[in-house]
Design a protein around this motif. Structure first.
Motif, PDB file in Angstrom:
ATOM      1  N   LEU A   1       2.689 -13.298   5.912  1.00  0.00           N
ATOM      2  CA  LEU A   1       2.332 -11.975   5.141  1.00  0.00           C
ATOM      3  C   LEU A   1       1.086 -12.107   4.602  1.00  0.00           C
ATOM      4  O   LEU A   1       0.322 -11.204   4.473  1.00  0.00           O
ATOM      5  CB  LEU A   1       3.557 -11.861   3.884  1.00  0.00           C
ATOM      6  CG  LEU A   1       4.872 -11.442   4.424  1.00  0.00           C
ATOM      7  CD1 LEU A   1       6.030 -11.518   3.344  1.00  0.00           C
ATOM      8  CD2 LEU A   1       5.077  -9.974   5.137  1.00  0.00           C
ATOM      9  N   ALA A   2       0.634 -13.215   3.998  1.00  0.00           N
ATOM     10  CA  ALA A   2      -0.780 -13.389   3.605  1.00  0.00           C
ATOM     11  C   ALA A   2      -1.492 -13.264   4.725  1.00  0.00           C
ATOM     12  O   ALA A   2      -2.648 -12.659   4.509  1.00  0.00           O
ATOM     13  CB  ALA A   2      -0.981 -14.684   3.019  1.00  0.00           C
ATOM     14  N   THR A   3      -1.369 -13.605   5.946  1.00  0.00           N
ATOM     15  CA  THR A   3      -2.178 -13.410   6.991  1.00  0.00           C
ATOM     16  C   THR A   3      -2.431 -11.997   7.306  1.00  0.00           C
ATOM     17  O   THR A   3      -3.653 -11.593   7.554  1.00  0.00           O
ATOM     18  CB  THR A   3      -1.719 -14.253   8.206  1.00  0.00           C
ATOM     19  OG1 THR A   3      -1.630 -15.817   7.975  1.00  0.00           O
ATOM     20  CG2 THR A   3      -2.735 -14.021   9.388  1.00  0.00           C
ATOM     21  N   VAL A   4      -1.294 -11.191   7.502  1.00  0.00           N
ATOM     22  CA  VAL A   4      -1.443  -9.774   7.723  1.00  0.00           C
ATOM     23  C   VAL A   4      -2.329  -9.112   6.295  1.00  0.00           C
ATOM     24  O   VAL A   4      -2.955  -8.081   6.752  1.00  0.00           O
ATOM     25  CB  VAL A   4       0.150  -9.282   7.439  1.00  0.00           C
ATOM     26  CG1 VAL A   4      -0.151  -7.661   7.274  1.00  0.00           C
ATOM     27  CG2 VAL A   4       1.020  -9.778   8.542  1.00  0.00           C
ATOM     28  N   SER A   5      -2.173  -9.434   5.222  1.00  0.00           N
ATOM     29  CA  SER A   5      -2.819  -9.041   4.167  1.00  0.00           C
ATOM     30  C   SER A   5      -4.361  -9.537   3.836  1.00  0.00           C
ATOM     31  O   SER A   5      -5.169  -9.137   3.263  1.00  0.00           O
ATOM     32  CB  SER A   5      -2.086  -9.200   2.812  1.00  0.00           C
ATOM     33  OG  SER A   5      -0.811  -8.591   2.962  1.00  0.00           O
ATOM     34  N   GLY A   6      -4.784 -10.702   4.502  1.00  0.00           N
ATOM     35  CA  GLY A   6      -6.121 -11.251   4.606  1.00  0.00           C
ATOM     36  C   GLY A   6      -6.242 -11.591   3.164  1.00  0.00           C
ATOM     37  O   GLY A   6      -7.286 -11.816   2.593  1.00  0.00           O
ATOM     38  N   VAL A   7      -5.298 -12.497   2.608  1.00  0.00           N
ATOM     39  CA  VAL A   7      -5.430 -13.093   1.264  1.00  0.00           C
ATOM     40  C   VAL A   7      -4.815 -14.378   1.402  1.00  0.00           C
ATOM     41  O   VAL A   7      -3.907 -14.880   2.388  1.00  0.00           O
ATOM     42  CB  VAL A   7      -4.960 -12.157   0.113  1.00  0.00           C
ATOM     43  CG1 VAL A   7      -5.697 -11.021  -0.084  1.00  0.00           C
ATOM     44  CG2 VAL A   7      -3.500 -11.803   0.088  1.00  0.00           C
ATOM     45  N   SER A   8      -4.911 -15.358   0.446  1.00  0.00           N
ATOM     46  CA  SER A   8      -4.140 -16.659   0.203  1.00  0.00           C
ATOM     47  C   SER A   8      -2.698 -16.485   0.003  1.00  0.00           C
ATOM     48  O   SER A   8      -2.165 -15.483  -0.553  1.00  0.00           O
ATOM     49  CB  SER A   8      -4.697 -17.516  -0.705  1.00  0.00           C
ATOM     50  OG  SER A   8      -4.576 -17.130  -2.054  1.00  0.00           O
ATOM     51  N   GLU A   9      -2.045 -17.721   0.328  1.00  0.00           N
ATOM     52  CA  GLU A   9      -0.531 -17.330   0.161  1.00  0.00           C
ATOM     53  C   GLU A   9      -0.041 -17.013  -1.299  1.00  0.00           C
ATOM     54  O   GLU A   9       0.749 -16.125  -1.691  1.00  0.00           O
ATOM     55  CB  GLU A   9       0.167 -18.780   0.555  1.00  0.00           C
ATOM     56  CG  GLU A   9      -0.039 -18.919   2.139  1.00  0.00           C
ATOM     57  CD  GLU A   9       0.547 -19.954   2.634  1.00  0.00           C
ATOM     58  OE1 GLU A   9       1.606 -20.488   2.116  1.00  0.00           O
ATOM     59  OE2 GLU A   9       0.327 -20.472   3.565  1.00  0.00           O
ATOM     60  N   ALA A  10      -0.802 -18.156  -2.251  1.00  0.00           N
ATOM     61  CA  ALA A  10      -0.363 -17.723  -3.686  1.00  0.00           C
ATOM     62  C   ALA A  10      -0.803 -16.598  -4.255  1.00  0.00           C
ATOM     63  O   ALA A  10      -0.149 -15.798  -4.823  1.00  0.00           O
ATOM     64  CB  ALA A  10      -1.162 -19.057  -4.371  1.00  0.00           C
ATOM     65  N   HIS A  11      -2.002 -15.849  -3.786  1.00  0.00           N
ATOM     66  CA  HIS A  11      -2.628 -14.765  -4.255  1.00  0.00           C
ATOM     67  C   HIS A  11      -1.796 -13.720  -3.680  1.00  0.00           C
ATOM     68  O   HIS A  11      -1.481 -12.610  -4.352  1.00  0.00           O
ATOM     69  CB  HIS A  11      -4.192 -14.564  -3.732  1.00  0.00           C
ATOM     70  CG  HIS A  11      -4.571 -13.398  -4.535  1.00  0.00           C
ATOM     71  ND1 HIS A  11      -4.840 -13.207  -5.806  1.00  0.00           N
ATOM     72  CD2 HIS A  11      -5.248 -12.246  -3.767  1.00  0.00           C
ATOM     73  CE1 HIS A  11      -5.540 -11.872  -6.028  1.00  0.00           C
ATOM     74  NE2 HIS A  11      -5.644 -11.216  -4.780  1.00  0.00           N
ATOM     75  N   PHE A  12      -1.042 -13.905  -2.542  1.00  0.00           N
ATOM     76  CA  PHE A  12      -0.247 -12.893  -1.942  1.00  0.00           C
ATOM     77  C   PHE A  12       0.957 -12.707  -2.651  1.00  0.00           C
ATOM     78  O   PHE A  12       1.248 -11.389  -3.151  1.00  0.00           O
ATOM     79  CB  PHE A  12       0.014 -12.989  -0.333  1.00  0.00           C
ATOM     80  CG  PHE A  12       0.933 -12.018   0.037  1.00  0.00           C
ATOM     81  CD1 PHE A  12       0.445 -10.509   0.542  1.00  0.00           C
ATOM     82  CD2 PHE A  12       2.280 -12.189   0.153  1.00  0.00           C
ATOM     83  CE1 PHE A  12       1.687  -9.574   0.855  1.00  0.00           C
ATOM     84  CE2 PHE A  12       3.296 -11.438   0.495  1.00  0.00           C
ATOM     85  CZ  PHE A  12       2.910 -10.197   0.942  1.00  0.00           C
ATOM     86  N   ALA A  13       1.501 -13.742  -2.848  1.00  0.00           N
ATOM     87  CA  ALA A  13       2.811 -13.827  -3.366  1.00  0.00           C
ATOM     88  C   ALA A  13       2.654 -13.136  -5.159  1.00  0.00           C
ATOM     89  O   ALA A  13       3.521 -12.463  -5.544  1.00  0.00           O
ATOM     90  CB  ALA A  13       3.682 -15.171  -3.849  1.00  0.00           C
ATOM     91  N   ARG A  14       1.575 -13.567  -5.845  1.00  0.00           N
ATOM     92  CA  ARG A  14       1.485 -12.936  -7.236  1.00  0.00           C
ATOM     93  C   ARG A  14       1.248 -11.712  -7.025  1.00  0.00           C
ATOM     94  O   ARG A  14       1.855 -10.746  -7.922  1.00  0.00           O
ATOM     95  CB  ARG A  14       0.383 -13.809  -7.792  1.00  0.00           C
ATOM     96  CG  ARG A  14       0.670 -14.828  -8.705  1.00  0.00           C
ATOM     97  CD  ARG A  14      -0.747 -15.297  -9.637  1.00  0.00           C
ATOM     98  NE  ARG A  14      -1.731 -15.282  -8.690  1.00  0.00           N
ATOM     99  CZ  ARG A  14      -2.283 -16.092  -8.115  1.00  0.00           C
ATOM    100  NH1 ARG A  14      -1.935 -17.361  -7.769  1.00  0.00           N
ATOM    101  NH2 ARG A  14      -3.511 -16.100  -7.403  1.00  0.00           N
ATOM    102  N   SER A  15       0.555 -11.248  -6.370  1.00  0.00           N
ATOM    103  CA  SER A  15      -0.137  -9.692  -6.216  1.00  0.00           C
ATOM    104  C   SER A  15       1.158  -8.798  -5.799  1.00  0.00           C
ATOM    105  O   SER A  15       1.160  -7.767  -6.132  1.00  0.00           O
ATOM    106  CB  SER A  15      -1.324  -9.631  -5.320  1.00  0.00           C
ATOM    107  OG  SER A  15      -2.326 -10.306  -5.911  1.00  0.00           O
ATOM    108  N   PHE A  16       1.934  -9.412  -4.810  1.00  0.00           N
ATOM    109  CA  PHE A  16       3.144  -8.435  -4.161  1.00  0.00           C
ATOM    110  C   PHE A  16       3.954  -8.215  -5.479  1.00  0.00           C
ATOM    111  O   PHE A  16       4.477  -7.075  -5.623  1.00  0.00           O
ATOM    112  CB  PHE A  16       3.786  -9.155  -3.239  1.00  0.00           C
ATOM    113  CG  PHE A  16       4.701  -8.312  -2.566  1.00  0.00           C
ATOM    114  CD1 PHE A  16       4.246  -7.459  -1.187  1.00  0.00           C
ATOM    115  CD2 PHE A  16       6.053  -8.290  -2.735  1.00  0.00           C
ATOM    116  CE1 PHE A  16       5.257  -6.930  -0.640  1.00  0.00           C
ATOM    117  CE2 PHE A  16       6.806  -7.424  -2.198  1.00  0.00           C
ATOM    118  CZ  PHE A  16       6.534  -6.702  -1.289  1.00  0.00           C
ATOM    119  N   LYS A  17       4.285  -9.333  -6.259  1.00  0.00           N
ATOM    120  CA  LYS A  17       5.112  -8.876  -7.086  1.00  0.00           C
ATOM    121  C   LYS A  17       4.714  -8.105  -8.350  1.00  0.00           C
ATOM    122  O   LYS A  17       5.281  -7.369  -8.803  1.00  0.00           O
ATOM    123  CB  LYS A  17       5.573 -10.588  -7.951  1.00  0.00           C
ATOM    124  CG  LYS A  17       6.898 -10.147  -8.853  1.00  0.00           C
ATOM    125  CD  LYS A  17       6.981 -11.692  -9.530  1.00  0.00           C
ATOM    126  CE  LYS A  17       8.383 -11.451 -10.377  1.00  0.00           C
ATOM    127  NZ  LYS A  17       8.825 -12.609 -11.127  1.00  0.00           N
TER     128      LYS A  17
END
Length: 176
Positions: A49-65
């Motif tokens: 999912l982070a790859t699809v979004s173009g951000v790091s894994e931790a940033h993706f998880a925090r931002s998604f929530k």
């Protein structure tokens, strides 16, 4: 004469609870969410999912929530259970076929999570849905889908712990 410094406490909410304001990041998160919606039967680990979004894994998880109110895994569970509810109601597929078609790797896990979220087993849900078909024929599909969306604002394991302690609020307690 000593100066008196004001306290460093702030009444502002923590940064991780404030809504996202970056439109570019929101678009990228929506791209990942749309991919999950289109292929909820596939595995969607955070790194993908982070790859699809173009951000790091931790940033993706925090931002998604922050953007959607629930973690990505819980969002994916919601979609899978919604799809399973639809298949149970509208098809003659076996429960095993529905479990695998909606992305579950184990029939046991599917049944346990389904029961935890919906408060009844997949077979009981199918019986109730088939009995109620005539009554719901006049209700638009979009309204039905919204009304039948599973409540995953708290994690399934947390829901179990609260039920065991008797502290789950009555508005979210599952009916047996």
């Amino acid at each position: 004469m000593a100066e008196s410094n004001p306290p460093l406490t702030s009444s502002a909410p923590p940064a991780d609870t404030e809504p996202l304001q970056d439109p570019a990041l929101l678009r990228r998160l929506l791209r990942a969410k749309d991919r999950m919606d289109a292929a909820s039967h596939e595995a969607w680990p955070v790194d993908r999912l982070a790859t699809v979004s173009g951000v790091s894994e931790a940033h993706f998880a925090r931002s998604f929530k922050r953007a959607f109110g629930i973690p990505p895994h819980r969002y994916l569970l919601t979609r899978r259970i919604e799809q399973a509810n639809t298949l149970l109601r509208d098809t003659a597929l076996s429960i095993t076929e529905i479990a695998f078609a909606t992305g579950w790797e184990s029939l046991g896990t599917f049944g346990r999570v389904f029961r935890d979220i919906n408060g009844r087993s997949p077979s009981a849900m199918r019986r109730e849905a088939q009995a109620a078909v005539r009554q719901l024929d006049r209700v638009p599909a979009c309204v039905l889908k919204a009304a039948q969306r599973p409540d995953l604002t708290i994690a399934v394991l947390e829901k179990r712990r609260r039920e065991a302690k008797g502290t789950l609020p009555t508005s979210t307690k599952e009916v047996s």
